[in-house]
Design an enzyme around this catalytic site. Structure first.
Site, PDB file in Angstrom:
ATOM      1  N   SER A 272       0.818  -1.211   0.000  1.00 43.39           N
ATOM      2  CA  SER A 272       0.000   0.000   0.000  1.00 43.39           C
ATOM      3  C   SER A 272       0.852   1.261   0.000  1.00 43.39           C
ATOM      4  CB  SER A 272      -0.946  -0.047   1.196  1.00 43.39           C
ATOM      5  OG  SER A 272      -1.939   0.915   1.072  1.00 43.39           O
TER       6      SER A 272
ATOM      7  N   ASP B  68      -5.867   2.449  -3.743  1.00 41.42           N
ATOM      8  CA  ASP B  68      -7.103   2.376  -2.963  1.00 41.42           C
ATOM      9  C   ASP B  68      -7.334   3.683  -2.212  1.00 41.42           C
ATOM     10  OD1 ASP B  68      -5.035   1.901  -1.167  1.00 41.42           O
ATOM     11  OD2 ASP B  68      -6.070   0.294  -0.094  1.00 41.42           O
TER      12      ASP B  68
HETATM   13 MG    MG Z   1      -3.215   1.501  -0.412  1.00 43.91          MG
END
Ligand code: MG
Length: 455
Positions: free
Chosen positions: A97, A243
């Site tokens: 991430s 995201d």
């Molecule tokens: Mg992420």
């Protein structure tokens, strides 16, 4: 050997230190065992260690007889979404991430396309510890099927939930920073499909991250400059696995990632949708203001996408997310998705006939201070109790995740990090001084070393 970090957000570590193949393989084997040899979707972000992590995952899954749907370089939400589309038993996103390039991780999805619940995660850890792994005989080893339609299928779902004609009619000019992550693969077709002209920073998926990849305001200076020089209506930045979404308004000023989920929720409520909202305990209290304005419930959960998604399911929520730029709109996918956030914000700008700075001005301004305390060797639970006792006289105390002291117009939240060996302290108030003074008070109570911004 340094230990990997294991949480509901997956298993992560630093390559060559806390990330070593023999340890990570155990979790793949455990996951394959829980999937009973059924099909698994695998995709991930662009970091250099992706090849090692991918081969390791494939070997483990094949050994248990799992058919692998290899969807390549994709955003994390695309993995979850494809688990459902393909009726797979689970999914694995290979990404750390927002962590810097030396980190990597496996994030596991259940058959519903969401991250494993706390209970599923415990089962995974139990199997990993037991070593009782599923083994397929040689004729039944898993096979790899490559597919390149995942991002297109993801975008179909996004386009289906917004008024694409209204957005395209405004011919927005947009600036985007993809930090050389998978945003470079989803943002161009997304923005093209919405009739926007876009200028990009960092779209080379073979190159390293050009900066700290977390989309925090201090990392968005270049994007701000591009917004100004190109006369863009808005700037978007995503983290390496796309995201999380942060924005820069048309004056080049970072909007602050806390506000992404607020603006997305406002966009949905504004177009007449109703339902509960769900965010975590550390998300801006501007969410309370928006929920109040439209008369809908707001629920708060412990930190971590799995908690938010679980609560959203229980309450049949309209929308939710996290203050780190994570927008969750279940009609697209039950997980944080930057592409959905972009589409909703552009639709709100189109409907309101406003540019991004005016849209942002529609929600109250607070100042949030996010800092870390070094607490090595200390008992974090005891620190939390001390903080709770000290604030109990004049604040509402919430102990669902660490300790949060809530005052009418400000709050402070202290909790152990799930992804780093530190305690995180967040405070939000009408001014920087007020937020800093809350953090300072926690610092005095815990006697832990820390830094304050802007002071
Ligand atoms: Mg992420």
């Amino acid at each position: 050997m340094a230990r990997p970090m294991i949480s509901v957000a997956g298993i992560r570590g630093i390559v060559g230190e806390s990330l070593v193949p023999e340890e990570f393989l155990r979790y793949i084997l455990a996951f394959a065992t829980l999937c009973e040899g059924g099909p698994v979707v695998v995709g991930g972000d662009t970091r250099l260690s992706r090849h090692m992590m991918r081969h390791l995952a494939f070997a483990g899954l094949e050994s248990a007889g799992c058919e692998i749907h290899d969807i390549g370089l994709v955003p994390t939400p695309t993995v979850g979404l494809m688990v459902r589309e393909l009726g797979a038993r689970g999914g694995i996103a290979i990404t750390a991430s927002h962590n810097p390039a030396q980190w990597n991780a496996y994030k596991f999805f259940g058959p519903d396309g969401s991250f494993l619940s706390a209970a599923q995660n415990r089962a995974l850890l139990d199997v990993a510890a037991s070593g009782a792994f599923r083994r397929a005989p040689y004729r039944e080893l898993g096979r790899v099927k490559s597919r390149n339609d995942a991002i297109a299928r993801h975008l179909e779902k996004v386009f289906a939930v917004v008024d694409t004609a209204a957005i395209a009619g405004r011919k927005f000019r947009v600036a985007v920073d993809c930090v050389n992550g998978v945003g470079a693969l989803i943002m161009p077709p997304l923005l093209e499909g919405l009739g926007c002209t876009a200028e990009y920073l960092y779209t080379d998926t073979e190159a390293e991250f050009p900066r700290n990849p977390e989309p925090l305001p201090e990392n968005l200076t270049e994007l701000g400059e591009l917004v100004r020089s190109s006369g863009a209506d808005i700037g978007f930045a995503v983290d390496p696995d796309a995201d999380r979404l942060a924005m820069v308004d048309n004056t080049g000023r970072p909007v602050g990632e806390e506000r992404t989920v607020v603006l997305a929720s406002l966009a949905l409520l504004d177009r007449g949708e109703r339902g509960p909202l769900v965010v975590n305990l550390s998300t801006t209290r501007a969410m309370d203001d928006v929920a109040e304005r439209f008369g809908v419930e707001l629920h708060r959960t412990p930190i971590g996408e799995a908690h938010v998604v679980g609560k959203m399911r229980d309450t049949r929520a309209l929308c939710g997310g996290e203050g780190n730029g994570g927008v969750i709109y279940p009609r697209v996918h039950s997980g944080r998705d930057a592409a959905t956030g972009v589409a909703l914000v552009l639709e709100a700008m189109a409907r309101g006939q406003v540019r991004s700075a005016e849209l942002n001005a529609r929600i109250p301004d607070y100042v949030m201070v996010k800092t870390k305390f070094g607490v090595e060797g200390q008992d974090v639970a005891a620190l939390c109790r001390r903080v709770a006792d000290a604030f109990a006289a004049d604040a509402r105390i919430v102990t669902d995740d660490g300790v949060k002291a809530v005052f009418p117009d400000r709050w402070v939240h202290l909790r152990a990090s799930g992804t780093e060996p530190v305690v995180r302290v967040f405070a939000e108030a009408p001014s920087l001084e007020a937020a800093n003074s809350l953090v300072k008070r926690v610092g005095e109570i815990t006697a832990a070393p820390h830094e304050l911004p802007g002071s």
